[in-house]
Design a protein around this motif. Structure first.
Motif, PDB file in Angstrom:
ATOM      1  N   CYS A 100       0.840  -1.201   0.000  1.00 33.35           N
ATOM      2  CA  CYS A 100       0.000   0.000   0.000  1.00 33.35           C
ATOM      3  C   CYS A 100       0.876   1.252   0.000  1.00 33.35           C
ATOM      4  CB  CYS A 100      -0.932  -0.008   1.198  1.00 33.35           C
ATOM      5  SG  CYS A 100      -2.069   1.388   1.241  1.00 33.35           S
ATOM      6  N   ILE A 101       1.927   1.248   0.792  1.00 30.85           N
ATOM      7  CA  ILE A 101       2.846   2.389   0.823  1.00 30.85           C
ATOM      8  C   ILE A 101       3.471   2.593  -0.544  1.00 30.85           C
ATOM      9  CG2 ILE A 101       5.064   3.178   1.753  1.00 30.85           C
ATOM     10  CD1 ILE A 101       4.189   1.865   4.438  1.00 30.85           C
ATOM     11  N   GLN A 102       3.836   1.497  -1.189  1.00 27.49           N
ATOM     12  CA  GLN A 102       4.426   1.575  -2.528  1.00 27.49           C
ATOM     13  C   GLN A 102       3.423   2.122  -3.545  1.00 27.49           C
ATOM     14  OE1 GLN A 102       5.708  -2.223  -4.061  1.00 27.49           O
ATOM     15  NE2 GLN A 102       7.419  -1.280  -5.137  1.00 27.49           N
ATOM     16  N   ALA A 103       2.148   1.713  -3.424  1.00 25.22           N
ATOM     17  CA  ALA A 103       1.113   2.181  -4.361  1.00 25.22           C
ATOM     18  C   ALA A 103       0.746   3.644  -4.103  1.00 25.22           C
ATOM     19  CB  ALA A 103      -0.126   1.305  -4.243  1.00 25.22           C
ATOM     20  N   ASP A 104       0.848   4.087  -2.858  1.00 20.85           N
ATOM     21  CA  ASP A 104       0.523   5.459  -2.453  1.00 20.85           C
ATOM     22  C   ASP A 104      -0.825   5.915  -3.029  1.00 20.85           C
ATOM     23  OD1 ASP A 104       0.826   7.878  -1.184  1.00 20.85           O
ATOM     24  OD2 ASP A 104       2.055   8.754  -2.778  1.00 20.85           O
ATOM     25  N   PRO A 105      -1.919   5.280  -2.577  1.00 28.31           N
ATOM     26  CA  PRO A 105      -3.241   5.598  -3.137  1.00 28.31           C
ATOM     27  C   PRO A 105      -3.659   7.049  -2.902  1.00 28.31           C
ATOM     28  CG  PRO A 105      -3.431   4.111  -1.249  1.00 28.31           C
ATOM     29  CD  PRO A 105      -1.986   4.304  -1.507  1.00 28.31           C
ATOM     30  N   LYS A 106      -4.422   7.579  -3.841  1.00 26.86           N
ATOM     31  CA  LYS A 106      -4.880   8.964  -3.776  1.00 26.86           C
ATOM     32  C   LYS A 106      -6.398   9.096  -3.874  1.00 26.86           C
ATOM     33  CE  LYS A 106      -0.708  11.040  -4.342  1.00 26.86           C
ATOM     34  NZ  LYS A 106       0.146  10.290  -3.455  1.00 26.86           N
ATOM     35  N   HIS A 107      -7.114   8.004  -4.171  1.00 26.73           N
ATOM     36  CA  HIS A 107      -8.554   8.070  -4.391  1.00 26.73           C
ATOM     37  C   HIS A 107      -9.315   7.184  -3.430  1.00 26.73           C
ATOM     38  CE1 HIS A 107      -6.835   9.387  -8.269  1.00 26.73           C
ATOM     39  NE2 HIS A 107      -7.794  10.283  -8.170  1.00 26.73           N
ATOM     40  N   GLY A 108     -10.602   7.397  -3.367  1.00 30.17           N
ATOM     41  CA  GLY A 108     -11.487   6.644  -2.492  1.00 30.17           C
ATOM     42  C   GLY A 108     -12.288   7.606  -1.634  1.00 30.17           C
ATOM     43  N   GLU A 109     -13.536   7.299  -1.423  1.00 30.45           N
ATOM     44  CA  GLU A 109     -14.414   8.207  -0.693  1.00 30.45           C
ATOM     45  C   GLU A 109     -13.893   8.482   0.719  1.00 30.45           C
ATOM     46  OE1 GLU A 109     -19.039   8.421   0.818  1.00 30.45           O
ATOM     47  OE2 GLU A 109     -18.495   7.021  -0.767  1.00 30.45           O
ATOM     48  N   ARG A 110     -13.701   7.439   1.499  1.00 33.41           N
ATOM     49  CA  ARG A 110     -13.208   7.625   2.870  1.00 33.41           C
ATOM     50  C   ARG A 110     -11.747   8.075   2.871  1.00 33.41           C
ATOM     51  NH1 ARG A 110     -16.761   3.399   3.434  1.00 33.41           N
ATOM     52  NH2 ARG A 110     -18.281   3.641   5.100  1.00 33.41           N
ATOM     53  N   TRP A 111     -10.955   7.508   1.968  1.00 32.37           N
ATOM     54  CA  TRP A 111      -9.522   7.804   1.912  1.00 32.37           C
ATOM     55  C   TRP A 111      -9.281   9.298   1.707  1.00 32.37           C
ATOM     56  CZ3 TRP A 111      -5.545   4.520   2.887  1.00 32.37           C
ATOM     57  CH2 TRP A 111      -4.269   4.956   2.562  1.00 32.37           C
ATOM     58  N   CYS A 112      -9.984   9.868   0.741  1.00 30.58           N
ATOM     59  CA  CYS A 112      -9.797  11.297   0.440  1.00 30.58           C
ATOM     60  C   CYS A 112     -10.259  12.175   1.601  1.00 30.58           C
ATOM     61  CB  CYS A 112     -10.542  11.676  -0.836  1.00 30.58           C
ATOM     62  SG  CYS A 112      -9.732  11.072  -2.317  1.00 30.58           S
ATOM     63  N   LYS A 113     -11.364  11.815   2.227  1.00 27.00           N
ATOM     64  CA  LYS A 113     -11.829  12.598   3.371  1.00 27.00           C
ATOM     65  C   LYS A 113     -10.780  12.621   4.471  1.00 27.00           C
ATOM     66  CE  LYS A 113     -16.795  12.016   2.807  1.00 27.00           C
ATOM     67  NZ  LYS A 113     -18.013  11.399   3.341  1.00 27.00           N
ATOM     68  N   LEU A 114     -10.160  11.487   4.713  1.00 31.16           N
ATOM     69  CA  LEU A 114      -9.121  11.417   5.746  1.00 31.16           C
ATOM     70  C   LEU A 114      -7.873  12.204   5.352  1.00 31.16           C
ATOM     71  CD1 LEU A 114      -9.256   7.726   6.966  1.00 31.16           C
ATOM     72  CD2 LEU A 114      -9.616   9.772   8.329  1.00 31.16           C
ATOM     73  N   ARG A 115      -7.450  12.030   4.114  1.00 28.13           N
ATOM     74  CA  ARG A 115      -6.221  12.705   3.668  1.00 28.13           C
ATOM     75  C   ARG A 115      -6.378  14.223   3.675  1.00 28.13           C
ATOM     76  NH1 ARG A 115      -1.975   9.511   0.457  1.00 28.13           N
ATOM     77  NH2 ARG A 115      -1.044  11.549   0.432  1.00 28.13           N
ATOM     78  N   LYS A 116      -7.589  14.685   3.381  1.00 24.86           N
ATOM     79  CA  LYS A 116      -7.811  16.125   3.272  1.00 24.86           C
ATOM     80  C   LYS A 116      -8.297  16.776   4.567  1.00 24.86           C
ATOM     81  CE  LYS A 116      -8.636  15.866  -1.639  1.00 24.86           C
ATOM     82  NZ  LYS A 116      -9.570  16.054  -2.738  1.00 24.86           N
ATOM     83  N   ALA A 117      -8.579  15.970   5.578  1.00 24.66           N
ATOM     84  CA  ALA A 117      -9.035  16.523   6.860  1.00 24.66           C
ATOM     85  C   ALA A 117      -7.903  17.328   7.494  1.00 24.66           C
ATOM     86  CB  ALA A 117      -9.476  15.402   7.789  1.00 24.66           C
ATOM     87  N   ILE A 118      -8.236  18.485   8.007  1.00 22.56           N
ATOM     88  CA  ILE A 118      -7.234  19.395   8.567  1.00 22.56           C
ATOM     89  C   ILE A 118      -6.422  18.738   9.672  1.00 22.56           C
ATOM     90  CG2 ILE A 118      -6.928  21.562   9.843  1.00 22.56           C
ATOM     91  CD1 ILE A 118      -9.356  22.618   8.259  1.00 22.56           C
ATOM     92  N   GLU A 119      -7.093  17.952  10.522  1.00 27.65           N
ATOM     93  CA  GLU A 119      -6.372  17.327  11.629  1.00 27.65           C
ATOM     94  C   GLU A 119      -5.336  16.294  11.173  1.00 27.65           C
ATOM     95  OE1 GLU A 119     -10.440  15.290  11.271  1.00 27.65           O
ATOM     96  OE2 GLU A 119      -9.710  17.352  11.302  1.00 27.65           O
ATOM     97  N   ASN A 120      -5.406  15.874   9.909  1.00 22.67           N
ATOM     98  CA  ASN A 120      -4.450  14.892   9.393  1.00 22.67           C
ATOM     99  C   ASN A 120      -3.346  15.515   8.545  1.00 22.67           C
ATOM    100  OD1 ASN A 120      -5.893  12.826  10.607  1.00 22.67           O
ATOM    101  ND2 ASN A 120      -7.233  12.617   8.843  1.00 22.67           N
ATOM    102  N   TRP A 121      -3.331  16.815   8.429  1.00 18.35           N
ATOM    103  CA  TRP A 121      -2.309  17.463   7.621  1.00 18.35           C
ATOM    104  C   TRP A 121      -0.907  17.212   8.175  1.00 18.35           C
ATOM    105  CZ3 TRP A 121      -4.501  22.952   6.174  1.00 18.35           C
ATOM    106  CH2 TRP A 121      -5.546  22.782   5.265  1.00 18.35           C
ATOM    107  N   ARG A 122      -0.790  17.094   9.469  1.00 19.32           N
ATOM    108  CA  ARG A 122       0.528  16.890  10.085  1.00 19.32           C
ATOM    109  C   ARG A 122       1.099  15.505   9.793  1.00 19.32           C
ATOM    110  NH1 ARG A 122       1.626  20.171  15.288  1.00 19.32           N
ATOM    111  NH2 ARG A 122       0.456  22.041  14.787  1.00 19.32           N
ATOM    112  N   SER A 123       0.257  14.577   9.410  1.00 21.63           N
ATOM    113  CA  SER A 123       0.758  13.228   9.124  1.00 21.63           C
ATOM    114  C   SER A 123       1.632  13.222   7.876  1.00 21.63           C
ATOM    115  CB  SER A 123      -0.399  12.250   8.961  1.00 21.63           C
ATOM    116  OG  SER A 123      -1.124  12.541   7.781  1.00 21.63           O
ATOM    117  N   ASP A 124       1.574  14.311   7.106  1.00 19.82           N
ATOM    118  CA  ASP A 124       2.453  14.491   5.944  1.00 19.82           C
ATOM    119  C   ASP A 124       2.405  13.307   4.979  1.00 19.82           C
ATOM    120  OD1 ASP A 124       4.196  16.068   4.444  1.00 19.82           O
ATOM    121  OD2 ASP A 124       5.952  15.076   5.291  1.00 19.82           O
ATOM    122  N   GLY A 125       1.190  12.829   4.705  1.00 17.26           N
ATOM    123  CA  GLY A 125       1.035  11.761   3.719  1.00 17.26           C
ATOM    124  C   GLY A 125       1.471  10.400   4.213  1.00 17.26           C
TER     125      GLY A 125
END
Length: 124
Positions: free
Chosen positions: A82-107
């Motif tokens: 999964c780390i190698q694929a580095d997914p960018k799409h998905g309903e829940r996935w995108c909500k999590l990646r774009k949530a302000i509280e997750n910005w510090r996780s730096d991807g």
């Protein structure tokens, strides 16, 4: 969700109409998981992530399945892929990646994978 006897028919029809759609393959994997056919479910989860490795929700569902029915080694291999694929799409996935509280996780893909898997409904 369709009644239990109709699920197989509907999944066969969906596969006939769009056999290379990762969403359909994921739905079939979840169907096998619900029916406790874990070996088949694993095969279909693998097909789904191969068809669309950029779909994070698929990786999360596969991760959740593997935490219940796999080994620690299988889980680590899944996380690495999964780390190698580095997914960018998905309903829940995108909500999590774009949530302000997750910005510090730096991807951090592993962290997103675990968080997304926790949000998925139980299929037991």
């Amino acid at each position: 969700m369709a009644p239990r006897p109709a699920r197989k028919t509907k999944s066969v029809d969906a596969l006939k109409n769009c056999d290379n759609d990762a969403h359909v393959v994921l739905a079939v994997a979840k169907l096998f998981w619900l029916e406790r056919k874990n070996k088949k479910a694993k095969e279909w989860f693998i097909k789904a992530v191969k068809l669309d490795p950029d779909h994070g929700d698929t990786w999360a569902a596969y991760y959740k399945f593997t935490t219940d029915h796999g080994t620690e080694q299988e889980l680590q291999v899944l996380v690495d892929k999964c780390i190698q694929a580095d997914p960018k799409h998905g309903e829940r996935w995108c909500k999590l990646r774009k949530a302000i509280e997750n910005w510090r996780s730096d991807g951090n893909v592993e962290l997103m994978l675990k968080m997304c898997a926790k949000q998925l409904p139980e299929l037991r």
